[in-house]
Motif scaffolding. Structure first.
Motif, PDB file in Angstrom:
ATOM      1  N   THR A   1       0.837  -1.207   0.000  1.00  0.00           N
ATOM      2  CA  THR A   1       0.000   0.000   0.000  1.00  0.00           C
ATOM      3  C   THR A   1       0.871   1.255   0.000  1.00  0.00           C
ATOM      4  O   THR A   1       0.598   2.206  -0.742  1.00  0.00           O
ATOM      5  CB  THR A   1      -0.969  -0.002   1.205  1.00  0.00           C
ATOM      6  OG1 THR A   1      -1.793  -1.166   1.146  1.00  0.00           O
ATOM      7  CG2 THR A   1      -1.867   1.233   1.213  1.00  0.00           C
ATOM      8  N   ASP A   2       1.926   1.269   0.818  1.00  0.00           N
ATOM      9  CA  ASP A   2       2.835   2.429   0.833  1.00  0.00           C
ATOM     10  C   ASP A   2       3.397   2.687  -0.561  1.00  0.00           C
ATOM     11  O   ASP A   2       3.455   3.823  -1.030  1.00  0.00           O
ATOM     12  CB  ASP A   2       4.012   2.190   1.791  1.00  0.00           C
ATOM     13  CG  ASP A   2       3.613   2.380   3.258  1.00  0.00           C
ATOM     14  OD1 ASP A   2       2.506   2.883   3.525  1.00  0.00           O
ATOM     15  OD2 ASP A   2       4.430   2.010   4.131  1.00  0.00           O
TER      16      ASP A   2
ATOM     17  N   VAL B   1      -6.866   1.183   0.394  1.00  0.00           N
ATOM     18  CA  VAL B   1      -5.985   0.933   1.533  1.00  0.00           C
ATOM     19  C   VAL B   1      -6.305  -0.456   2.078  1.00  0.00           C
ATOM     20  O   VAL B   1      -7.452  -0.747   2.420  1.00  0.00           O
ATOM     21  CB  VAL B   1      -6.205   2.015   2.605  1.00  0.00           C
ATOM     22  CG1 VAL B   1      -5.455   1.687   3.875  1.00  0.00           C
ATOM     23  CG2 VAL B   1      -5.778   3.381   2.070  1.00  0.00           C
ATOM     24  N   SER B   2      -5.300  -1.318   2.140  1.00  0.00           N
ATOM     25  CA  SER B   2      -5.514  -2.679   2.624  1.00  0.00           C
ATOM     26  C   SER B   2      -5.861  -2.685   4.104  1.00  0.00           C
ATOM     27  O   SER B   2      -5.365  -1.852   4.863  1.00  0.00           O
ATOM     28  CB  SER B   2      -4.230  -3.507   2.461  1.00  0.00           C
ATOM     29  OG  SER B   2      -4.057  -3.917   1.144  1.00  0.00           O
ATOM     30  N   PRO B   3      -6.670  -3.669   4.506  1.00  0.00           N
ATOM     31  CA  PRO B   3      -6.895  -3.857   5.942  1.00  0.00           C
ATOM     32  C   PRO B   3      -5.516  -4.111   6.563  1.00  0.00           C
ATOM     33  O   PRO B   3      -4.691  -4.747   5.956  1.00  0.00           O
ATOM     34  CB  PRO B   3      -7.758  -5.122   6.018  1.00  0.00           C
ATOM     35  CG  PRO B   3      -8.231  -5.389   4.645  1.00  0.00           C
ATOM     36  CD  PRO B   3      -7.299  -4.726   3.695  1.00  0.00           C
ATOM     37  N   GLY B   4      -5.288  -3.627   7.730  1.00  0.00           N
ATOM     38  CA  GLY B   4      -3.943  -3.794   8.300  1.00  0.00           C
ATOM     39  C   GLY B   4      -3.219  -2.467   8.330  1.00  0.00           C
ATOM     40  O   GLY B   4      -2.486  -2.182   9.261  1.00  0.00           O
ATOM     41  N   CYS B   5      -3.450  -1.632   7.315  1.00  0.00           N
ATOM     42  CA  CYS B   5      -2.738  -0.348   7.276  1.00  0.00           C
ATOM     43  C   CYS B   5      -3.165   0.569   8.418  1.00  0.00           C
ATOM     44  O   CYS B   5      -2.333   1.226   9.037  1.00  0.00           O
ATOM     45  CB  CYS B   5      -2.969   0.347   5.944  1.00  0.00           C
ATOM     46  SG  CYS B   5      -2.215  -0.535   4.566  1.00  0.00           S
TER      47      CYS B   5
ATOM     48  N   CYS C   1      -7.950  10.710  -1.932  1.00  0.00           N
ATOM     49  CA  CYS C   1      -9.022  10.020  -1.215  1.00  0.00           C
ATOM     50  C   CYS C   1      -8.498   8.654  -0.804  1.00  0.00           C
ATOM     51  O   CYS C   1      -7.841   7.981  -1.604  1.00  0.00           O
ATOM     52  CB  CYS C   1     -10.237   9.873  -2.138  1.00  0.00           C
ATOM     53  SG  CYS C   1     -11.575   8.883  -1.461  1.00  0.00           S
ATOM     54  N   LEU C   2      -8.764   8.245   0.412  1.00  0.00           N
ATOM     55  CA  LEU C   2      -8.407   6.889   0.846  1.00  0.00           C
ATOM     56  C   LEU C   2      -9.675   6.057   0.899  1.00  0.00           C
ATOM     57  O   LEU C   2     -10.656   6.454   1.533  1.00  0.00           O
ATOM     58  CB  LEU C   2      -7.744   6.927   2.235  1.00  0.00           C
ATOM     59  CG  LEU C   2      -6.454   7.721   2.359  1.00  0.00           C
ATOM     60  CD1 LEU C   2      -5.938   7.659   3.800  1.00  0.00           C
ATOM     61  CD2 LEU C   2      -5.377   7.213   1.391  1.00  0.00           C
ATOM     62  N   GLU C   3      -9.654   4.915   0.209  1.00  0.00           N
ATOM     63  CA  GLU C   3     -10.809   4.010   0.223  1.00  0.00           C
ATOM     64  C   GLU C   3     -10.514   2.858   1.169  1.00  0.00           C
ATOM     65  O   GLU C   3      -9.535   2.133   0.992  1.00  0.00           O
ATOM     66  CB  GLU C   3     -11.087   3.462  -1.185  1.00  0.00           C
ATOM     67  CG  GLU C   3     -11.500   4.555  -2.156  1.00  0.00           C
ATOM     68  CD  GLU C   3     -12.157   4.027  -3.429  1.00  0.00           C
ATOM     69  OE1 GLU C   3     -12.330   2.794  -3.573  1.00  0.00           O
ATOM     70  OE2 GLU C   3     -12.494   4.866  -4.290  1.00  0.00           O
ATOM     71  N   LEU C   4     -11.391   2.694   2.160  1.00  0.00           N
ATOM     72  CA  LEU C   4     -11.192   1.625   3.147  1.00  0.00           C
ATOM     73  C   LEU C   4     -12.435   0.784   3.231  1.00  0.00           C
ATOM     74  O   LEU C   4     -13.540   1.305   3.102  1.00  0.00           O
ATOM     75  CB  LEU C   4     -11.003   2.234   4.533  1.00  0.00           C
ATOM     76  CG  LEU C   4      -9.930   3.273   4.561  1.00  0.00           C
ATOM     77  CD1 LEU C   4     -10.510   4.603   4.917  1.00  0.00           C
ATOM     78  CD2 LEU C   4      -8.869   2.849   5.499  1.00  0.00           C
ATOM     79  N   THR C   5     -12.259  -0.487   3.501  1.00  0.00           N
ATOM     80  CA  THR C   5     -13.432  -1.330   3.714  1.00  0.00           C
ATOM     81  C   THR C   5     -13.684  -1.434   5.209  1.00  0.00           C
ATOM     82  O   THR C   5     -12.851  -1.065   6.030  1.00  0.00           O
ATOM     83  CB  THR C   5     -13.205  -2.748   3.166  1.00  0.00           C
ATOM     84  OG1 THR C   5     -12.085  -3.290   3.845  1.00  0.00           O
ATOM     85  CG2 THR C   5     -12.938  -2.719   1.678  1.00  0.00           C
TER      86      THR C   5
END
Ligand code: C2E
Ligand code: CA
Ligand code: CA
Ligand code: CA
Length: 278
Positions: free
Chosen positions: A90-91, A117-121, A146-150
């Motif tokens: 992700t970085d 953005v992966s889960p964990g970040c 924009c950051l997209e998070l689940t």
């Protein structure tokens, strides 16, 4: 989550030689800084339904693997995410997307770029600081990221996630909740998640004819989001009839094959012009 967590299957995650090799390849690539650019971002325009203007583009990773060809995220993201490589990945991708957004801005294309953005970040204590320095180093106005998070990202450690999201929003970065409608605790979580927008999952876009189950769900999601003060994005929109219907339902933004497929960065300006013609 289209290619990731929601379809995660333990049997699928067996330590097959193939997956272990893919993991080793990816780690070596990240160690080397990927000098040949095997990891690439494709971009998919997002259109504002009130006037048809492209206001942002979502970055979607592909891996041009030297032996296996062009790999989609479903092939390698689960491998990365199950073995702790997703933060470094992700970085790396954030750096590519932010750099690209800064170049587009200088070329006169001032749309936002959305990064998955992966889960964990979010539970990584250094993540927010790295995001902020990446944006500052590139000279990108934070509102253009924009950051997209689940929901999965948030659930791992909700308190920490909420704090991290407050912080990025205080700096002007947009926060989007991806795959909305697919998680079980959406409603309970949503009340406290500091977000700007919700992306309604593409599985709800199959048939938006009034009265169909999808149409009922989409209309309810839009009303809910609006009542919470959030903008709504429909993803995976494949036909023009659905676009018109979404506009009638006051959905602010849409993205999908009806407007454009994801395309390499050099083809995005043309894809935006085409999407604005739809
Ligand atoms: P997502 O974030 O929900 O992204 C939307 C997916 O739907 C993308 O698949 C996109 O190519 C596809 N799509 C777009 N429009 C349409 C449409 O009209 N119809 C259909 N059927 N599909 C459409 P893709 O690129 O294969 O990515 C799959 C998933 O992998 C993404 O789902 C996201 O969860 C993850 N992903 C992709 N790129 C990244 C990345 O750079 N970082 C991280 N952490 N995850 C990523
Ligand atoms: Ca947006
Ligand atoms: Ca996404
Ligand atoms: Ca999705």
């Amino acid at each position: 989550n289209g290619g990731g967590v929601a379809v995660y299957d333990a049997a699928e995650d067996a330590e097959t030689p193939d997956r272990m090799q893919l993991f080793a390849d990816l780690r070596a690539l990240l160690d080397s800084g990927d000098p040949d650019g095997q990891l690439r971002l494709y971009y998919q325009p997002q259109v504002r339904l009130s006037d048809g203007v492209v206001t942002s583009a979502e970055a979607l990773v592909r891996w041009q693997h030297p032996e296996r060809g062009l790999l989609l995220p479903a092939t390698f993201l689960p491998v990365a995410e199950s073995r702790g490589l997703e933060i470094r990945l992700t970085d790396h991708l954030l750096g590519l997307a932010v750099g690209q957004a800064a170049r587009w801005r200088l070329a006169g294309h001032a749309f936002q770029v959305a990064v998955n953005v992966s889960p964990g970040c979010l539970v990584d204590p250094g993540f927010v600081a790295r995001v902020l320095s990446t944006v500052a180093d590139a000279g990108l106005p934070p509102r253009l990221l924009c950051l997209e998070l689940t929901e999965t990202s948030i659930m791992a450690d909700p308190d920490r996630a909420v704090r991290a999201l407050h912080e990025v929003r205080e700096h002007g970065i947009t926060v989007s909740v991806d795959d909305f409608g697919t998680g079980f605790s959406s409603l309970a979580q949503l009340r406290r998640v500091p977000a700007d927008e919700l992306k309604i999952d593409r599985t709800f876009m199959r048939d938006l004819t009034p009265g169909t189950p999808d149409a009922v769900m989409v209309r309810s999601a839009i009303d809910l989001g609006h009542n919470l003060g959030l903008s709504m994005v429909a993803e995976g929109v494949e036909d023009v009839a659905a676009l018109l219907r979404l506009r009638e339902l006051s959905c602010e933004y849409a993205q999908g094959y009806a407007l454009s497929h994801p395309v390499p960065a050099d083809r995005l300006p043309q894809a935006c012009r085409d999407a604005e013609e739809v």
